[in-house]
Design a protein around this motif. Structure first.
Motif, mmCIF file in Angstrom:
data_model
loop_
_atom_site.group_PDB
_atom_site.id
_atom_site.type_symbol
_atom_site.label_atom_id
_atom_site.label_comp_id
_atom_site.label_asym_id
_atom_site.label_seq_id
_atom_site.Cartn_x
_atom_site.Cartn_y
_atom_site.Cartn_z
ATOM 1 N N HIS A 205 0.860 -1.171 0.000
ATOM 2 C CA HIS A 205 0.000 0.000 0.000
ATOM 3 C C HIS A 205 0.902 1.228 0.000
ATOM 4 N N ALA A 206 0.870 1.987 -1.098
ATOM 5 C CA ALA A 206 1.850 3.060 -1.302
ATOM 6 C C ALA A 206 1.514 4.353 -0.573
ATOM 7 N N GLY A 207 0.418 4.380 0.199
ATOM 8 C CA GLY A 207 0.055 5.602 0.910
ATOM 9 C C GLY A 207 -0.702 5.264 2.182
ATOM 10 N N MET A 208 -1.609 6.157 2.578
ATOM 11 C CA MET A 208 -2.481 5.874 3.720
ATOM 12 C C MET A 208 -3.901 6.237 3.352
ATOM 13 N N ASP A 209 -4.843 5.485 3.906
ATOM 14 C CA ASP A 209 -6.258 5.752 3.685
ATOM 15 C C ASP A 209 -6.827 6.423 4.928
ATOM 16 N N ILE A 210 -7.470 7.582 4.712
ATOM 17 C CA ILE A 210 -8.063 8.342 5.818
ATOM 18 C C ILE A 210 -9.566 8.374 5.616
ATOM 19 N N ALA A 211 -10.285 7.620 6.456
ATOM 20 C CA ALA A 211 -11.748 7.595 6.360
ATOM 21 C C ALA A 211 -12.314 8.899 6.902
ATOM 22 N N ALA A 212 -13.275 9.469 6.173
ATOM 23 C CA ALA A 212 -13.898 10.731 6.572
ATOM 24 C C ALA A 212 -15.271 10.814 5.919
ATOM 25 N N PRO A 213 -16.150 11.673 6.432
ATOM 26 C CA PRO A 213 -17.478 11.811 5.828
ATOM 27 C C PRO A 213 -17.387 12.258 4.374
ATOM 28 N N HIS A 214 -18.329 11.785 3.559
ATOM 29 C CA HIS A 214 -18.386 12.156 2.142
ATOM 30 C C HIS A 214 -18.516 13.682 2.023
ATOM 31 N N GLY A 246 11.677 17.180 -5.844
ATOM 32 C CA GLY A 246 11.379 15.776 -6.109
ATOM 33 C C GLY A 246 10.188 15.232 -5.345
ATOM 34 N N ILE A 247 9.448 16.101 -4.648
ATOM 35 C CA ILE A 247 8.328 15.650 -3.811
ATOM 36 C C ILE A 247 7.006 15.855 -4.538
ATOM 37 N N LYS A 248 6.203 14.785 -4.600
ATOM 38 C CA LYS A 248 4.858 14.876 -5.150
ATOM 39 C C LYS A 248 3.887 14.199 -4.194
ATOM 40 N N THR A 249 2.661 14.736 -4.140
ATOM 41 C CA THR A 249 1.618 14.114 -3.329
ATOM 42 C C THR A 249 0.444 13.771 -4.231
ATOM 43 N N ARG A 250 -0.259 12.671 -3.856
ATOM 44 C CA ARG A 250 -1.383 12.180 -4.663
ATOM 45 C C ARG A 250 -2.598 12.002 -3.751
ATOM 46 N N TYR A 251 -3.787 12.402 -4.290
ATOM 47 C CA TYR A 251 -5.031 12.348 -3.530
ATOM 48 C C TYR A 251 -6.059 11.604 -4.368
ATOM 49 N N LEU A 285 -10.035 9.184 1.845
ATOM 50 C CA LEU A 285 -9.004 9.816 1.016
ATOM 51 C C LEU A 285 -7.795 8.908 0.968
ATOM 52 N N HIS A 286 -7.374 8.552 -0.237
ATOM 53 C CA HIS A 286 -6.107 7.847 -0.412
ATOM 54 C C HIS A 286 -5.020 8.910 -0.611
ATOM 55 N N TYR A 287 -4.024 8.943 0.299
ATOM 56 C CA TYR A 287 -3.016 10.005 0.296
ATOM 57 C C TYR A 287 -1.629 9.383 0.169
ATOM 58 N N GLU A 288 -0.868 9.868 -0.823
ATOM 59 C CA GLU A 288 0.493 9.361 -1.055
ATOM 60 C C GLU A 288 1.494 10.505 -1.036
ATOM 61 N N VAL A 289 2.711 10.179 -0.631
ATOM 62 C CA VAL A 289 3.850 11.085 -0.762
ATOM 63 C C VAL A 289 4.947 10.312 -1.470
ATOM 64 N N ARG A 290 5.454 10.880 -2.561
ATOM 65 C CA ARG A 290 6.532 10.239 -3.315
ATOM 66 C C ARG A 290 7.710 11.202 -3.431
ATOM 67 N N VAL A 291 8.897 10.677 -3.254
ATOM 68 C CA VAL A 291 10.127 11.456 -3.402
ATOM 69 C C VAL A 291 10.935 10.822 -4.534
ATOM 70 N N PRO A 298 3.741 8.738 4.525
ATOM 71 C CA PRO A 298 3.338 10.141 4.740
ATOM 72 C C PRO A 298 3.505 10.613 6.179
ATOM 73 N N ARG A 299 3.424 9.684 7.148
ATOM 74 C CA ARG A 299 3.542 10.075 8.556
ATOM 75 C C ARG A 299 4.893 10.704 8.867
ATOM 76 N N LYS A 300 5.910 10.378 8.091
ATOM 77 C CA LYS A 300 7.241 10.920 8.359
ATOM 78 C C LYS A 300 7.315 12.412 8.117
ATOM 79 N N PHE A 301 6.356 12.929 7.356
ATOM 80 C CA PHE A 301 6.381 14.342 7.010
ATOM 81 C C PHE A 301 5.431 15.175 7.851
ATOM 82 N N ILE A 302 4.429 14.556 8.444
ATOM 83 C CA ILE A 302 3.371 15.301 9.135
ATOM 84 C C ILE A 302 3.858 15.758 10.500
#
Length: 305
Positions: A205-214, A246-251, A285-291, A298-302
């Motif tokens: 799993h290349a990111g983290m999934d954050i459950a939240a209201p629609h 070199g940093i990109k984020t994906r949602y 939300l599927h959230y990724e951080v790529r370098v 992603p937790r390493k950056f927050i």
């Protein structure tokens, strides 16, 4: 030789006869010596009484001073414990700040997180040290601990000066580091290996999934440029932001996209809404951080808690 004696004459009033008493000299000496002895004992007793009274007064003063010192010592221990916990928080924050700077890993263009120590390696946790300090009663031991506490505070100050100097030179890098949560919710799937919810196969799993209201707001975690905004296979509605260095984020799985390719976004700017598009089992939300194209946790950056 006849013993020397004294004649004591008592002359009464009126017509009573004069009375004579003969007293031996030795008896006078004995009585005088006895009186002197009694006077000496009385004087000694008086001096002893005043000494005892003075000692009692001094003991009372010492007890009062002792109670005062105990109260001051308790206050010092509480202040030391407070300073210790503060330094412990500063230490953790220092490590987290270094996790997003070159200072934590000079061999890389961007550090991915704090270096974890091996078990049993390194100094005890600050909280343990200061709890031990707070329980010490000996002033000498307290003095030694305070010296070490002062040295630790000096070290922390030097470390923070380094970070300050670094941040002044790297403002753009810091502004480009995705250090905010993109949305608030519950992390239902973290970065790393997991069972695919559709195939039950173990996959990366290349990111983290954050459950939240629609429809919940999604924010940009840092400054950047939108390089993609649209549909992307199983991720549904997707936004990709290039933050530089070199940093990109994906949602992914967005319900609504509020930006378009080429837009400049600022940290905390509204970019989308949480949805359930694409290959999704519920609003999240599927959230990724790529370098440099490599997925990172992603937790390493927050920096937010």
């Amino acid at each position: 030789m006849a013993k020397k004696s004294y004649t004591l004459i008592v002359v009464p009033d009126h017509e009573s006869p004069v009375k004579r008493y003969r007293v031996q000299k030795s008896l006078f000496l004995q009585v005088g010596g006895g009186l002197l002895l009694l006077a000496g004992l009385a004087l000694g007793a008086t001096l002893h009484y005043f000494q005892v009274a003075r000692d009692a007064a001094e003991n009372r003063i010492l007890r009062e001073e002792n109670l005062t010192l105990r109260g001051q010592l308790k206050s010092v221990r509480e202040r030391i414990e407070h300073i210790g916990s503060t330094l412990d928080r500063v230490e953790r924050f220092d490590q987290k700040l270094r996790a997003i700077t070159l200072l934590s890993d000079p061999q890389r263009n961007l550090a991915m997180g704090p270096v974890e120590q091996e078990p049993g390696v390194g100094s005890p946790a600050a909280e343990t040290q200061f709890t031990e300090l707070a329980s010490m009663e000996s002033p000498k031991a307290l003095s030694g601990k305070l010296d070490r506490l002062s040295a630790e505070a000096t070290r922390q100050e030097q470390s923070l000066h380094e970070l300050q100097a670094y941040f002044q030179d790297q403002k753009s890098l810091l502004a480009s580091t995705p250090s905010l949560w993109p949305t608030r919710g519950w992390v239902t799937s973290d970065f790393g290996s997991r069972l695919d919810p559709y195939t039950a196969d173990r996959v990366m799993h290349a990111g983290m999934d954050i459950a939240a209201p629609h429809g919940k707001d999604v924010f940009a975690p840092s400054d950047g440029t939108v390089v993609f905004a649209g549909l992307e296979g199983g991720y549904g509605n997707v936004i990709v932001i290039d933050h530089g260095y070199g940093i990109k984020t994906r949602y992914g799985h967005l319900a609504k996209i509020l930006v378009k390719a080429g837009d400049r976004v600022k940290r905390g700017g509204l970019i989308a809404a949480v949805g359930n598009t694409g290959r999704s089992t519920g609003p999240h939300l599927h959230y990724e951080v790529r370098v440099n194209g490599i997925p990172q946790n992603p937790r390493k950056f927050i920096l937010e808690e």
